[in-house]
Design an enzyme around this catalytic site. Structure first.
Site, PDB file in Angstrom:
ATOM      1  CE  LYS A 196      47.349 -45.684 -72.792  1.00 23.18           C
ATOM      2  NZ  LYS A 196      47.774 -46.760 -71.991  1.00 23.18           N
ATOM      3  CD1 TRP A 253      41.652 -49.311 -72.798  1.00 20.48           C
ATOM      4  CD2 TRP A 253      41.369 -48.830 -70.760  1.00 20.48           C
ATOM      5  NE1 TRP A 253      42.796 -49.742 -71.948  1.00 20.48           N
ATOM      6  CE2 TRP A 253      42.255 -49.578 -70.772  1.00 20.48           C
ATOM      7  CE3 TRP A 253      40.961 -48.451 -69.452  1.00 20.48           C
ATOM      8  CZ2 TRP A 253      43.151 -49.606 -69.432  1.00 20.48           C
ATOM      9  CZ3 TRP A 253      41.554 -48.504 -68.208  1.00 20.48           C
ATOM     10  CH2 TRP A 253      42.731 -49.308 -68.439  1.00 20.48           C
ATOM     11  CG  ASP A 277      39.524 -43.139 -74.018  1.00 21.92           C
ATOM     12  OD1 ASP A 277      40.902 -42.440 -74.038  1.00 21.92           O
ATOM     13  OD2 ASP A 277      39.448 -44.000 -73.228  1.00 21.92           O
TER      14      ASP A 277
HETATM   15  C1  LIG Z   1      42.100 -46.149 -74.530  1.00 25.93           C
HETATM   16  C2  LIG Z   1      42.280 -45.784 -72.977  1.00 25.93           C
HETATM   17  N1  LIG Z   1      41.559 -45.501 -72.221  1.00 25.93           N
HETATM   18  C3  LIG Z   1      41.771 -45.221 -71.112  1.00 25.93           C
HETATM   19  C4  LIG Z   1      43.007 -45.676 -70.535  1.00 25.93           C
HETATM   20  C5  LIG Z   1      43.084 -45.497 -68.986  1.00 25.93           C
HETATM   21  O1  LIG Z   1      43.943 -44.440 -68.464  1.00 25.93           O
HETATM   22  P1  LIG Z   1      44.502 -43.928 -67.121  1.00 25.93           P
HETATM   23  O2  LIG Z   1      45.210 -44.987 -66.841  1.00 25.93           O
HETATM   24  O3  LIG Z   1      45.270 -42.680 -67.488  1.00 25.93           O
HETATM   25  O4  LIG Z   1      43.416 -43.763 -66.215  1.00 25.93           O
HETATM   26  C6  LIG Z   1      43.570 -46.235 -71.211  1.00 25.93           C
HETATM   27  C7  LIG Z   1      44.922 -47.037 -70.493  1.00 25.93           C
HETATM   28  O5  LIG Z   1      45.618 -47.639 -70.880  1.00 25.93           O
HETATM   29  C8  LIG Z   1      43.592 -46.477 -72.419  1.00 25.93           C
HETATM   30  O6  LIG Z   1      44.276 -47.112 -73.275  1.00 25.93           O
END
Ligand SMILES: Cc1ncc(COP(=O)(O)O)c(C=O)c1O
Length: 365
Positions: A196, A102, A172
């Site tokens: 989550k 991510w 994030d």
């Molecule tokens: C740490 C992290 N950042 C970003 C995301 C992406 O999230 P989204 O699906 O809401 O765009 C995730 C999804 O699992 C994640 O675990």
């Protein structure tokens, strides 16, 4: 009904209390006789619910008053582009920590808007650890961090701070928000997809320091401008009302348990039990560096010293089936790590961990 424990990485387990409230609100929200899904976001009951949710967030996370709380769409992924578009002037530099898939996506997006300095990376080791030695640029606007790496099961135990005294952290926190107290002294922005630790998919929480908005020097499409959402109190466009409501109920549940400190102690106990079994059981092996182990996502594999390469695939399948038979769901690992991953977010009851540990003890090849 047999107890089911859902170890999914996201969308994930939610408190029963929140789910029951959601079921009621689907047909009769707060005794209005109307489904929350049919109510205007500008109606009083919905506006009150938004205000209450913001209040809960501010209280639980001790958010300082110079930060705005926003409920946006587009997932955490949209923040990968929205943050640099709003915060990073074209000729300026931002530091990014490449600690997982991510974070890597976030830094790729940022390259479209300004200069990106990759301050550290554990990519060549399949992101199995968090690099502690950061090469930051002294004039960076911000330092981007992924507080918990959902796929690889690593988590910063202490979030690094920018070396530039003017710079701030952009975090994030999608997979660990509301699981520890945040130190706001160097934070510019925290964002998290709710699905989550905070609620269902559909709403992304953005908590942003007001003074960093509007400094990019570029024209920003209205819907992607934080200033729009601050001005419109998250109602410039129709917000995901139902998702915000489930977040509201999830946070009420968290507050009723004693808030974040109490939750953290429970999470530490839950994770310690599971990691103890992974380390003690010769059949299994953890994949993340011990000092960086996440309290939220626990990846583990069959020990290659005990299970041959030929046996692996069928043994993995039989462990998953063995678990499923006991009501332990969604334990398959992410394809880039393999094996298994138990996501044990706030709402995973300790009984779920106990049941998984017992299954690991009872499983024989
Ligand atoms: C740490 C992290 N950042 C970003 C995301 C992406 O999230 P989204 O699906 O809401 O765009 C995730 C999804 O699992 C994640 O675990």
């Amino acid at each position: 009904m047999k107890a089911i424990y859902n170890f999914s990485a996201g969308p994930s387990v939610l408190p029963q209390e929140a789910l029951r409230a959601a079921a009621e609100a689907a047909t009769n929200f707060n005794q209005t006789g109307m489904s929350l899904m049919t109510m205007s976001h500008r109606s009083k009951p919905v506006m009150d619910m938004f205000a209450e949710t913001e209040e809960l967030i501010r209280e639980l996370l001790a958010v300082p008053s110079n930060f705005k709380v926003l409920f946006l769409g587009g997932g955490a992924s949209m923040q990968f582009c929205m943050a640099p578009m709003n915060l990073l002037p074209q000729n300026a530099v931002a530091d990014y920590t490449d600690t997982g898939a991510w974070g890597s996506k976030a830094l790729q997006e940022a390259k479209m808007f300004g200069q990106v300095n990759v301050a550290c990376s554990s990519k060549t080791d399949n992101y199995s650890y968090i690099p502690k030695d950061l090469q930051q640029s002294k004039d960076s606007v911000y330092l981007h961090l992924t507080s918990n790496n959902t796929i690889f099961g690593t988590q910063w135990k202490e979030l690094p701070t920018p070396i530039n005294p003017e710079a701030y952290q952009v975090i994030d926190a999608s997979s660990d928000i509301f699981s520890y107290e945040l130190d706001w002294s160097r934070i510019g922005m925290v964002y998290a997809g709710a699905q989550k630790n905070a609620g269902p998919a559909g709403v992304t929480l953005v908590i942003i320091r007001e003074d960093i908005v509007g400094k990019s020097g570029r024209e920003i499409p209205t819907i992607l401008d934080y200033a729009t959402h601050i001005k419109g109190a998250s109602m410039y466009n129709t917000p995901p009302v139902f998702s915000v409501y489930v977040m509201n109920e999830t946070l009420k549940w968290l507050k009723s348990l004693g808030g974040i400190k109490a939750m953290q102690a429970i999470n530490e106990r839950k994770a310690a039990k599971l990691y103890a079994e992974i380390d003690a059981n010769p059949l299994f092996k953890g994949t993340a560096a011990k000092e960086d182990r996440s309290l939220m996502n626990v990846p583990f594999i069959l020990n290659p010293e005990k299970v041959s390469a030929e046996q692996k695939e069928s043994a993995e399948k039989s462990f998953l089936a063995f678990c499923k038979d006991r009501g332990l769901e969604t334990l398959a690992g992410h394809r880039v790590v393999g094996g298994f991953r138990a996501s044990i977010y706030n709402a995973m009851p300790e009984a779920g961990i106990d049941a998984l540990v017992q299954a690991m003890k009872d499983f024989k090849i």
